[in-house]
Design a protein around this motif. Structure first.
Motif, mmCIF file in Angstrom:
data_model
loop_
_atom_site.group_PDB
_atom_site.id
_atom_site.type_symbol
_atom_site.label_atom_id
_atom_site.label_comp_id
_atom_site.label_asym_id
_atom_site.label_seq_id
_atom_site.Cartn_x
_atom_site.Cartn_y
_atom_site.Cartn_z
ATOM 1 N N CYS A 48 14.564 47.025 31.122
ATOM 2 C CA CYS A 48 15.544 45.835 31.493
ATOM 3 C C CYS A 48 16.340 46.418 32.585
ATOM 4 O O CYS A 48 17.008 47.505 32.623
ATOM 5 C CB CYS A 48 16.438 45.757 30.459
ATOM 6 S SG CYS A 48 17.871 44.635 30.565
ATOM 7 N N GLU A 49 16.088 45.922 33.811
ATOM 8 C CA GLU A 49 16.991 45.994 35.055
ATOM 9 C C GLU A 49 18.119 44.769 35.132
ATOM 10 O O GLU A 49 17.880 43.842 34.744
ATOM 11 C CB GLU A 49 15.972 45.410 36.266
ATOM 12 C CG GLU A 49 16.799 45.971 37.315
ATOM 13 C CD GLU A 49 15.766 45.031 38.645
ATOM 14 O OE1 GLU A 49 15.300 46.176 39.344
ATOM 15 O OE2 GLU A 49 16.124 43.876 38.923
ATOM 16 N N VAL A 50 19.293 45.712 35.499
ATOM 17 C CA VAL A 50 20.404 44.675 35.517
ATOM 18 C C VAL A 50 21.006 45.074 36.735
ATOM 19 O O VAL A 50 21.326 46.131 37.219
ATOM 20 C CB VAL A 50 21.614 45.128 34.366
ATOM 21 C CG1 VAL A 50 22.741 44.180 34.524
ATOM 22 C CG2 VAL A 50 21.133 45.076 32.971
ATOM 23 N N VAL A 51 21.042 44.253 37.647
ATOM 24 C CA VAL A 51 21.512 44.185 39.034
ATOM 25 C C VAL A 51 22.921 43.373 39.565
ATOM 26 O O VAL A 51 22.899 42.224 39.075
ATOM 27 C CB VAL A 51 20.307 43.779 39.852
ATOM 28 C CG1 VAL A 51 19.869 42.469 39.608
ATOM 29 C CG2 VAL A 51 20.531 44.063 41.471
ATOM 30 N N ILE A 52 23.372 43.876 40.177
ATOM 31 C CA ILE A 52 25.000 43.132 40.761
ATOM 32 C C ILE A 52 24.833 42.867 42.166
ATOM 33 O O ILE A 52 24.640 43.686 43.085
ATOM 34 C CB ILE A 52 26.000 43.951 40.447
ATOM 35 C CG1 ILE A 52 26.183 44.178 39.006
ATOM 36 C CG2 ILE A 52 27.351 42.985 41.107
ATOM 37 C CD1 ILE A 52 27.412 45.102 38.656
ATOM 38 N N VAL A 59 20.690 49.031 37.627
ATOM 39 C CA VAL A 59 20.328 49.888 36.476
ATOM 40 C C VAL A 59 18.880 49.649 36.312
ATOM 41 O O VAL A 59 18.488 48.519 36.474
ATOM 42 C CB VAL A 59 20.998 49.768 35.327
ATOM 43 C CG1 VAL A 59 20.985 50.676 34.314
ATOM 44 C CG2 VAL A 59 22.749 49.758 35.675
ATOM 45 N N ASN A 60 18.346 51.036 36.077
ATOM 46 C CA ASN A 60 16.620 50.716 35.987
ATOM 47 C C ASN A 60 16.059 49.955 36.953
ATOM 48 O O ASN A 60 15.240 48.889 36.906
ATOM 49 C CB ASN A 60 16.471 49.985 34.770
ATOM 50 C CG ASN A 60 17.034 50.714 33.566
ATOM 51 O OD1 ASN A 60 16.728 51.816 33.514
ATOM 52 N ND2 ASN A 60 17.236 50.126 32.094
ATOM 53 N N GLY A 120 22.246 39.866 37.687
ATOM 54 C CA GLY A 120 20.883 39.439 37.397
ATOM 55 C C GLY A 120 20.175 40.439 36.231
ATOM 56 O O GLY A 120 20.589 41.839 36.286
ATOM 57 N N ILE A 121 19.656 39.820 35.190
ATOM 58 C CA ILE A 121 18.940 40.652 34.285
ATOM 59 C C ILE A 121 17.480 40.360 34.230
ATOM 60 O O ILE A 121 17.013 39.095 34.033
ATOM 61 C CB ILE A 121 19.540 40.141 32.730
ATOM 62 C CG1 ILE A 121 20.801 40.533 32.810
ATOM 63 C CG2 ILE A 121 18.978 40.972 31.701
ATOM 64 C CD1 ILE A 121 21.621 39.999 31.529
ATOM 65 N N ASN A 122 16.695 41.284 34.507
ATOM 66 C CA ASN A 122 15.165 41.154 34.546
ATOM 67 C C ASN A 122 14.535 42.141 33.564
ATOM 68 O O ASN A 122 14.588 43.349 33.602
ATOM 69 C CB ASN A 122 14.724 41.673 36.003
ATOM 70 C CG ASN A 122 15.265 40.685 37.200
ATOM 71 O OD1 ASN A 122 15.445 39.276 37.206
ATOM 72 N ND2 ASN A 122 16.262 41.306 38.022
#
Length: 219
Positions: free
Chosen positions: A32-36, A52-53, A115-117
């Motif tokens: 799980c990637e979380v991006v701002i 993150v990730n 964003g959550i990927n």
């Protein structure tokens, strides 16, 4: 960093988003990637302020935005709604389930995007394998066939014979019982040890009568 407004307001918002990003990533793991992203037209090529990730998409702080984020940065529409649960694909072929949450200021303008990927590539492969394992070559089969313990098979067949006749044993005449016993015989019920005793008792007939009914079905 997010622009300050009246002191440390924007910095505080960024720290809150970082805390949220860390929590979501920890909850769902390395896939799980979380991006701002900071929404600012002057930094479109390096909108990522925290991630993150990042190995999920291969991005890092200072990298540019995706097409979805670029469109939002170019159009700060107050009416824009969060874009949730859509599928994306990386250049390497990874399939991601993504969500974009628009973070707004007090005036309703979008100032950041969270964003959550989540990399679902492995899950999709597993789903394909499971679908193949569960598929049946019998296209006419309406539902899975039941696997019955041998200790209960006779009871099951007796229940089926009664259902076939369509009336309880107490209301069955001779022909009804012959029909039920024909079904049991053709279904292999009498291959079960001591089945004759149980069937005779269930239908309220003697074993001699039972055998005569079986013989009648052979004629």
């Amino acid at each position: 960093m997010l622009r300050k407004k009246g002191g440390a307001m924007e910095t505080k918002r960024l720290e809150t988003l970082k805390q949220l990003a860390d929590g979501v990533a920890a909850q769902f793991g390395n896939n799980c990637e979380v991006v701002i992203h900071e929404v600012n037209s002057s930094r479109m090529d390096h909108s990522i302020v925290y991630i993150v990730n990042g190995h999920v998409t291969g991005r890092k702080i200072g990298d540019g935005a995706s097409q979805v984020v670029l469109e939002q940065m170019l159009n700060h529409d107050v009416r824009s709604r969060d874009h949730l649960g859509y599928l994306t694909k990386t250049p390497e072929g990874k399939i991601l389930k993504s969500s974009s949450l628009y973070i707004r200021n007090s005036k309703g303008a979008v100032v950041a995007i969270l964003g959550i990927n989540y990399d679902v590539s492995g899950m999709m492969m597993m789903q394909q394998t499971i679908d193949e394992m569960l598929s049946s070559n019998d296209k006419m089969q309406a539902e899975p066939e039941r696997i019955i313990n041998v200790n209960n098979v006779l009871d099951e067949l007796i229940d089926q014979s009664v259902a076939l006749v369509g009336k309880p044993v107490a209301l069955m005449n001779k022909n009804d019982k012959i029909r039920a016993i024909r079904f049991l015989n053709e279904s292999g019920a009498f291959l079960v040890t001591k089945s004759g005793d149980k069937v005779a008792k269930y239908f309220g007939i003697s074993k001699y009568t039972l055998y005569s009914y079986i013989d009648a079905n052979k004629k």
